[in-house]
Design a protein around this motif. Structure first.
Motif, short mmCIF file in Angstrom:
data_model
loop_
_atom_site.label_atom_id
_atom_site.label_comp_id
_atom_site.label_asym_id
_atom_site.label_seq_id
_atom_site.Cartn_x
_atom_site.Cartn_y
_atom_site.Cartn_z
N ALA A 183 0.83 -1.21 0.00
CA ALA A 183 0.00 0.00 0.00
C ALA A 183 0.86 1.26 0.00
O ALA A 183 0.58 2.23 -0.73
N LEU A 184 1.93 1.25 0.80
CA LEU A 184 2.82 2.42 0.84
C LEU A 184 3.56 2.59 -0.48
O LEU A 184 3.77 3.71 -0.95
N ALA A 185 3.95 1.47 -1.10
CA ALA A 185 4.65 1.55 -2.38
C ALA A 185 3.76 2.14 -3.46
O ALA A 185 4.24 2.84 -4.36
N ALA A 186 2.46 1.85 -3.38
CA ALA A 186 1.52 2.35 -4.39
C ALA A 186 1.16 3.81 -4.16
O ALA A 186 0.61 4.48 -5.06
N GLY A 190 6.83 9.30 1.20
CA GLY A 190 8.28 9.20 1.24
C GLY A 190 8.80 7.80 1.03
O GLY A 190 9.82 7.58 0.37
N PHE A 191 8.11 6.78 1.59
CA PHE A 191 8.58 5.41 1.43
C PHE A 191 8.54 4.98 -0.03
O PHE A 191 9.45 4.32 -0.53
N SER A 192 7.49 5.39 -0.73
CA SER A 192 7.40 5.09 -2.15
C SER A 192 8.56 5.71 -2.92
O SER A 192 9.16 5.07 -3.80
N ARG A 232 15.22 8.77 7.22
CA ARG A 232 14.64 8.28 8.47
C ARG A 232 13.12 8.49 8.49
O ARG A 232 12.37 7.60 8.89
N ALA A 233 12.69 9.67 8.07
CA ALA A 233 11.26 9.96 8.08
C ALA A 233 10.51 9.07 7.11
O ALA A 233 9.42 8.55 7.42
N ALA A 234 11.10 8.82 5.92
CA ALA A 234 10.45 7.98 4.92
C ALA A 234 10.34 6.54 5.40
O ALA A 234 9.29 5.90 5.26
N LEU A 235 11.40 6.01 5.97
CA LEU A 235 11.36 4.64 6.47
C LEU A 235 10.44 4.51 7.67
O LEU A 235 9.82 3.47 7.89
#
Length: 457
Positions: A183-186, A190-192, A232-235
Motif C-alpha cells: 500500500a505504501l509503495a503504491a 516518502g517510502f514510495s 529516516r522519516a520515509a522509512l
C-alpha cells in the motif's frame, strides 16, 4: 496470455509421459509411452509420481527432456487443487498440486534419490505441522515499471516481479507487512520515493510470530549525508504495531529505525533467544526448526565433550549444543552472525554452560588449518548454505572428524557431493532423515549422521 489456438497447438504437440518418480526440483520423472516414443528420461513440471500426463517439451539434452504438464490424463490420488490463486504464475512455490499430507513423503523420495548412489537410505521424513501460514522470513523484490512500483515475488521462470498483497505460506505478521508495504509503495509518500531509488531491488522480512522487522539493502546514507533525516522519516512511515523496525543497509553502514532485531527463541529457552536481523539467516519455519535442532543435538550426543560447529550462523544449534557439551568451537565467516555468537558466548559463560569459542573463518579454511595441525574433533555439526561445503572442505573434514559428524543440508545434490569424500575415507552413514521445512515447495532439509572409522574414533 495464451490463446485457444496456442493451447490447441501445444496439445497437438504434446506427448504422453508416465511418471514414476520425483526429481530434485519437484518435477515428475518418467518416460514417454506409445509407438515410436522417445526413450530419453523426462522431467515434467507439474506432474506427480503415478500419473500419466500430456507434456510439451521446453528443453532437450542428450539424455533428458524437460517439459511441462499440459493435461493430466491419469491423476495421482495425491493430486489436489492448488491453494494459491497465482499458482503457476508466481515462482515462489512448486509443489502446491500435491496433497499437503503427501509432501513429506515426496521430499523423502527426493532426498533418497540424491543419496541412493552412495548407498544411503532415507527411511523417514518429518512432516510439517502446518502446510500454510508457517513462513517467517521472506525476500520480496521491487521493480519500477514506468511510474508504477511492483512489490512481490518473481514470476515463474522470470525476473519480472508479480505484485502481491498476500501469500498463503506467509505467517500473519508477514502478510500484514506485505500488505502494508504494498500500500505504501503504491502511494506517493516518502517510502514510495525511497523504493523508486532502487529501480530493481529487494526487501527482506523477518517475523517472530508477532512482530516484523524489514531490511532494505542499498539504502543506508554515507556518514554525514544531509539526506539522512529525510530517509529516516520515509522509512518511519512503515512502522506500526506489527512492523516494529526497519534496517537500511549500504556497505558496512546500517541505519536502524525502531527495532533492528527480533528474538527467535524457538530452539531454546527465552533467555538464550537469538537476536536476529532481517539480513541474517533463520530457518523458514519455527516449529520445524525446533524439531531440527532437537534431532541434531540428539544425534551429536555431545554430553561433556567438545564440538566443532561449522557454518554456525547466529547460533541456531550452538545454544542447544552448549547445554550438552563442555566446549563448542563455533566457526562462522559472516560478521553479523559472528557478533551474535559472541553475545551468546557471554550468556553461556554467565550461566556456567559450555564454553563457546567463536572463530570467524571460512569453514574450509578452518578445516584445512585443523587438518594441517593434526587437530581432531570427536563431534562435528555443520549446516552449510545451498552451495554446500565443497570437495576440498569435505576432504579436510574427513581428516578432522574423529567420531560422530552430523551433516545438515538444504540441497540433497550438494550433500551427496560432500558426503562422497567422507565415505571414501571410511566414514559410515549411521542414519538419514528428511524434514519438510517449507511445505508447498520441493525444498527439503536432510540430516545425515556419520561415524568415523573405528581406528580413528
Amino acid at each position: 496470455m495464451k490463446t485457444g489456438a496456442t493451447e490447441a497447438t501445444e496439445a497437438a504437440a504434446g506427448e504422453r509421459v508416465e511418471v514414476r518418480g520425483i526429481a530434485h526440483g519437484g518435477e515428475g520423472v518418467g518416460r514417454a509411452v506409445g509407438d515410436g516414443a522417445d526413450t530419453r528420461t523426462w522431467l515434467v513440471e507439474g506432474a506427480l509420481p503415478g500419473e500419466q500426463v500430456l507434456a510439451v517439451r521446453s528443453e532437450e539434452r542428450r539424455r533428458m527432456i524437460r517439459g511441462r504438464t499440459l493435461q493430466v490424463l491419469t491423476a495421482s490420488a495425491d493430486r489436489v487443487a492448488p491453494p494459491c490463486p497465482v499458482e503457476g504464475v508466481c515462482g515462489g512455490c512448486g509443489l502446491q498440486h500435491a496433497r499437503a499430507g503427501a509432501q513429506a513423503e515426496l521430499k523423502r523420495q527426493i532426498a533418497e534419490g540424491a543419496l541412493r548412489r552412495l548407498g544411503i537410505a532415507v527411511p523417514d521424513a518429518l512432516a510439517s505441522p502446518r502446510a500454510l501460514g508457517y513462513r517467517r522470513r521472506a525476500r520480496l523484490h521491487v521493480e519500477r515499471v514506468g511510474d508504477a512500483l511492483r512489490l512481490g515475488l518473481h514470476r515463474r521462470q522470470s525476473h519480472e516481479v508479480l505484485a502481491l498483497t498476500h501469500c498463503p505460506v506467509f505467517d500473519a505478521p508477514l502478510n500484514h507487512a506485505l500488505a502494508r508495504l504494498s500500500a505504501l509503495a503504491a502511494g506517493g509518500g516518502g517510502f514510495s520515493q525511497v523504493l523508486r531509488q532502487l529501480r530493481r531491488g529487494e526487501v527482506h522480512l523477518l517475523s517472530d510470530g508477532a512482530a516484523v522487522v524489514v531490511g532494505i539493502p542499498g539504502l543506508a546514507p554515507r556518514e554525514g549525508d544531509a539526506d539522512e533525516a529525510g530517509l529516516r522519516a520515509a522509512l518511519g512511515e512503515v512502522l506500526d504495531n506489527v512492523v516494529v523496525g526497519v534496517v537500511a543497509r549500504g556497505g558496512r553502514r546500517e541505519l536502524v529505525i525502531g527495532r533492528g532485531r527480533l528474538a527467535l527463541a524457538d530452539a531454546g529457552p527465552e533467555d538464550m533467544a537469538i537476536a536476529t536481523g532481517p539480513f541474517e539467516f533463520a530457518q523458514a519455519q519455527a516449529a520445524q526448526n525446533r524439531a531440527l535442532v532437537e534431532r541434531v543435538v540428539a544425534l551429536a550426543d555431545a554430553r561433556g565433550g567438545q564440538v566443532l560447529e561449522l557454518f554456525a550462523g547466529g547460533g541456531n544449534f550452538t545454544r542447544a549444543l552448549a547445554r550438552e557439551a563442555a566446549e563448542v568451537v563455533a566457526v562462522e565467516e559472516d560478521r553479523g552472525s559472528a557478533a551474535a555468537l559472541l553475545r551468546l558466548a557471554k550468556k553461556t559463560a554467565a550461566s556456567r554452560q559450555a564454553r563457546i569459542e567463536v572463530r570467524r573463518f571460512d569453514a574450509t579454511r578452518a578445516l584445512t588449518r585443523y587438518a594441517a595441525e593434526g587437530r581432531s574433533f570427536d563431534r562435528v555439526v555443520l549446516d552449510p548454505p545451498r552451495a554446500g561445503l565443497g570437495l576440498h572442505g569435505a576432504r579436510a573434514l574427513a581428516r578432522v572428524a574423529s567420531g560422530r559428524t552430523v551433516f545438515v543440508a538444504c540441497d540433497p545434490a550438494t550433500l551427496a557431493r560432500d558426503l562422497e569424500p567422507m565415505l571414501e575415507a571410511g566414514h559410515r552413514a549411521a542414519s538419514a532423515l528428511a524434514i519438510d521445512m517449507m511445505p508447498m515447495t520441493p525444498e527439503v532439509e536432510v540430516i545425515v549422521a556419520l561415524d568415523a572409522p573405528r581406528e580413528r574414533s
